[in-house]
Scaffold this motif. Sequence first.
Motif, PDB file in Angstrom:
ATOM      1  N   ARG A  93      35.976   6.636  18.167  1.00  0.00           N
ATOM      2  CA  ARG A  93      37.135   5.854  18.553  1.00  0.00           C
ATOM      3  C   ARG A  93      37.245   5.282  19.776  1.00  0.00           C
ATOM      4  O   ARG A  93      38.019   4.288  19.952  1.00  0.00           O
ATOM      5  CB  ARG A  93      38.425   6.764  18.325  1.00  0.00           C
ATOM      6  N   ASP A  94      36.642   5.880  20.792  1.00  0.00           N
ATOM      7  CA  ASP A  94      36.541   5.368  22.256  1.00  0.00           C
ATOM      8  C   ASP A  94      35.470   4.350  22.197  1.00  0.00           C
ATOM      9  O   ASP A  94      35.316   3.811  23.717  1.00  0.00           O
ATOM     10  CB  ASP A  94      36.535   6.611  23.034  1.00  0.00           C
ATOM     11  N   GLU A  95      34.812   4.034  21.457  1.00  0.00           N
ATOM     12  CA  GLU A  95      33.761   2.891  21.466  1.00  0.00           C
ATOM     13  C   GLU A  95      32.483   3.162  22.084  1.00  0.00           C
ATOM     14  O   GLU A  95      31.991   2.551  22.621  1.00  0.00           O
ATOM     15  CB  GLU A  95      34.380   1.543  21.784  1.00  0.00           C
ATOM     16  N   TYR A  96      32.014   4.405  22.185  1.00  0.00           N
ATOM     17  CA  TYR A  96      30.985   4.807  22.471  1.00  0.00           C
ATOM     18  C   TYR A  96      30.091   4.737  21.343  1.00  0.00           C
ATOM     19  O   TYR A  96      30.260   4.707  19.946  1.00  0.00           O
ATOM     20  CB  TYR A  96      30.817   6.049  23.108  1.00  0.00           C
ATOM     21  N   THR A  97      28.513   4.488  21.520  1.00  0.00           N
ATOM     22  CA  THR A  97      27.678   4.265  20.539  1.00  0.00           C
ATOM     23  C   THR A  97      27.010   5.532  20.267  1.00  0.00           C
ATOM     24  O   THR A  97      26.802   6.340  20.701  1.00  0.00           O
ATOM     25  CB  THR A  97      26.495   3.555  20.935  1.00  0.00           C
ATOM     26  N   ILE A  98      27.351   5.740  18.753  1.00  0.00           N
ATOM     27  CA  ILE A  98      26.834   6.940  18.198  1.00  0.00           C
ATOM     28  C   ILE A  98      25.501   6.623  17.518  1.00  0.00           C
ATOM     29  O   ILE A  98      25.292   5.757  16.887  1.00  0.00           O
ATOM     30  CB  ILE A  98      28.014   7.181  16.900  1.00  0.00           C
ATOM     31  N   ILE A  99      24.460   7.341  17.848  1.00  0.00           N
ATOM     32  CA  ILE A  99      22.983   7.247  17.357  1.00  0.00           C
ATOM     33  C   ILE A  99      22.611   8.061  16.637  1.00  0.00           C
ATOM     34  O   ILE A  99      21.481   8.063  15.974  1.00  0.00           O
ATOM     35  CB  ILE A  99      22.077   7.120  18.858  1.00  0.00           C
ATOM     36  N   GLY A 100      23.520   9.199  16.086  1.00  0.00           N
ATOM     37  CA  GLY A 100      23.066  10.321  15.464  1.00  0.00           C
ATOM     38  C   GLY A 100      24.315  10.915  14.697  1.00  0.00           C
ATOM     39  O   GLY A 100      25.220  11.529  15.364  1.00  0.00           O
ATOM     40  N   GLU A 101      24.441  10.778  13.468  1.00  0.00           N
ATOM     41  CA  GLU A 101      25.539  11.347  12.862  1.00  0.00           C
ATOM     42  C   GLU A 101      25.448  12.715  12.627  1.00  0.00           C
ATOM     43  O   GLU A 101      24.553  13.240  12.620  1.00  0.00           O
ATOM     44  CB  GLU A 101      25.800  10.760  11.430  1.00  0.00           C
ATOM     45  N   PRO A 102      26.781  13.529  12.778  1.00  0.00           N
ATOM     46  CA  PRO A 102      26.513  15.076  12.642  1.00  0.00           C
ATOM     47  C   PRO A 102      25.654  15.357  11.240  1.00  0.00           C
ATOM     48  O   PRO A 102      25.757  14.801  10.179  1.00  0.00           O
ATOM     49  CB  PRO A 102      27.872  15.470  12.646  1.00  0.00           C
ATOM     50  N   ARG A 103      24.626  16.294  11.813  1.00  0.00           N
ATOM     51  CA  ARG A 103      23.848  16.796  10.532  1.00  0.00           C
ATOM     52  C   ARG A 103      23.123  18.181  11.110  1.00  0.00           C
ATOM     53  O   ARG A 103      23.300  18.479  12.270  1.00  0.00           O
ATOM     54  CB  ARG A 103      22.751  15.775  10.294  1.00  0.00           C
ATOM     55  N   THR A 104      22.461  18.802  10.067  1.00  0.00           N
ATOM     56  CA  THR A 104      21.923  20.023  10.591  1.00  0.00           C
ATOM     57  C   THR A 104      20.407  19.415  10.553  1.00  0.00           C
ATOM     58  O   THR A 104      19.829  18.982   9.564  1.00  0.00           O
ATOM     59  CB  THR A 104      21.852  21.220   9.432  1.00  0.00           C
ATOM     60  N   THR A 105      19.653  19.747  11.891  1.00  0.00           N
ATOM     61  CA  THR A 105      18.426  19.212  11.999  1.00  0.00           C
ATOM     62  C   THR A 105      17.412  20.294  11.708  1.00  0.00           C
ATOM     63  O   THR A 105      17.753  21.592  11.197  1.00  0.00           O
ATOM     64  CB  THR A 105      18.318  18.896  13.576  1.00  0.00           C
ATOM     65  N   GLY A 106      16.127  19.778  11.600  1.00  0.00           N
ATOM     66  CA  GLY A 106      15.022  20.739  11.155  1.00  0.00           C
ATOM     67  C   GLY A 106      14.790  21.973  11.918  1.00  0.00           C
ATOM     68  O   GLY A 106      14.331  23.092  11.534  1.00  0.00           O
ATOM     69  N   ASP A 107      15.357  21.787  13.174  1.00  0.00           N
ATOM     70  CA  ASP A 107      15.290  22.922  14.291  1.00  0.00           C
ATOM     71  C   ASP A 107      16.539  24.096  14.017  1.00  0.00           C
ATOM     72  O   ASP A 107      16.641  24.933  14.761  1.00  0.00           O
ATOM     73  CB  ASP A 107      15.074  22.818  15.418  1.00  0.00           C
ATOM     74  N   GLY A 108      17.433  23.770  13.197  1.00  0.00           N
ATOM     75  CA  GLY A 108      18.441  24.615  12.635  1.00  0.00           C
ATOM     76  C   GLY A 108      19.681  24.204  13.523  1.00  0.00           C
ATOM     77  O   GLY A 108      20.938  25.126  13.214  1.00  0.00           O
ATOM     78  N   PHE A 109      20.037  23.384  14.438  1.00  0.00           N
ATOM     79  CA  PHE A 109      21.197  22.937  15.075  1.00  0.00           C
ATOM     80  C   PHE A 109      21.882  22.074  14.001  1.00  0.00           C
ATOM     81  O   PHE A 109      21.419  21.267  13.527  1.00  0.00           O
ATOM     82  CB  PHE A 109      20.767  22.189  16.382  1.00  0.00           C
ATOM     83  N   TYR A 110      23.238  22.274  14.269  1.00  0.00           N
ATOM     84  CA  TYR A 110      24.170  21.046  13.744  1.00  0.00           C
ATOM     85  C   TYR A 110      24.335  20.211  14.995  1.00  0.00           C
ATOM     86  O   TYR A 110      25.005  20.767  16.140  1.00  0.00           O
ATOM     87  CB  TYR A 110      25.443  21.780  13.198  1.00  0.00           C
ATOM     88  N   GLU A 111      24.286  19.063  14.909  1.00  0.00           N
ATOM     89  CA  GLU A 111      24.322  18.089  16.024  1.00  0.00           C
ATOM     90  C   GLU A 111      24.757  16.691  15.525  1.00  0.00           C
ATOM     91  O   GLU A 111      24.433  16.176  14.566  1.00  0.00           O
ATOM     92  CB  GLU A 111      23.042  18.116  16.943  1.00  0.00           C
ATOM     93  N   GLY A 112      25.207  15.940  16.652  1.00  0.00           N
ATOM     94  CA  GLY A 112      25.582  14.465  16.784  1.00  0.00           C
ATOM     95  C   GLY A 112      25.099  14.027  17.906  1.00  0.00           C
ATOM     96  O   GLY A 112      24.945  14.861  19.026  1.00  0.00           O
ATOM     97  N   ALA A 113      24.692  12.833  18.009  1.00  0.00           N
ATOM     98  CA  ALA A 113      24.218  12.174  19.282  1.00  0.00           C
ATOM     99  C   ALA A 113      24.789  10.674  19.597  1.00  0.00           C
ATOM    100  O   ALA A 113      25.109   9.960  18.772  1.00  0.00           O
ATOM    101  CB  ALA A 113      22.834  12.051  19.179  1.00  0.00           C
ATOM    102  N   PHE A 114      25.025  10.557  20.886  1.00  0.00           N
ATOM    103  CA  PHE A 114      25.558   9.313  21.205  1.00  0.00           C
ATOM    104  C   PHE A 114      25.239   8.682  22.747  1.00  0.00           C
ATOM    105  O   PHE A 114      24.195   9.462  23.318  1.00  0.00           O
ATOM    106  CB  PHE A 114      27.090   9.533  21.480  1.00  0.00           C
TER     107      PHE A 114
END
Length: 126
Positions: A93-114
Motif C-alpha cells: 500500500r505504501d508503494e514499496y516493491t514486493i519481491i517475494g509474496e508470503p509463502r512457506t520456503t523450503g527451509d521452513g520459514f513463512y516469509e515475504g520479501a521486499f
Amino acid sequence: MQLTHIAIWTNELERSKDFYVKYFGGKSNEKYVNPKKGFASYFVTFEGGASLEIMQRTDITEEKNGGYIGLAHFAFSVGTKENVDGMIEQLRRDEYTIIGEPRTTGDGFYEGAFLDPDGNHIEVIA
C-alpha cells in the motif's frame, strides 16, 4: 557470540532511518557526524538488541541493482504468519516493491520479501 549490528550505505540517511523506525519499531540514536570524513550515521536498534548502522559518506554514492557479492539480505521476525501477511500488504500500500509474496520456503520459514528505500532485499519471517 552474538551478532550486534549490520551496516548499510545510503544516499538518503534520514529517509532510511525513518523507514526502519516506522516499519520495524527501531529506536534511533542521535545522528553521528564526522565532517572531516564527510561521514554521518545512525544506529537503529531493534527488540532483542541487534542494530542497523545506517551510514552515508560523500564519496560513496554509487547504487547497485541486482545481485552482487556481499550482503544478500537480512530478515526481521514479525512473529506470526498473519503479521507477515499484514506487513507485506502495508508495504505494498505504501508503494514499496514486493519481491517475494508470503509463502512457506523450503527451509521452513513463512516469509515475504521486499526492497527497502535503497533497494536492499529485506525479508519478514514467522
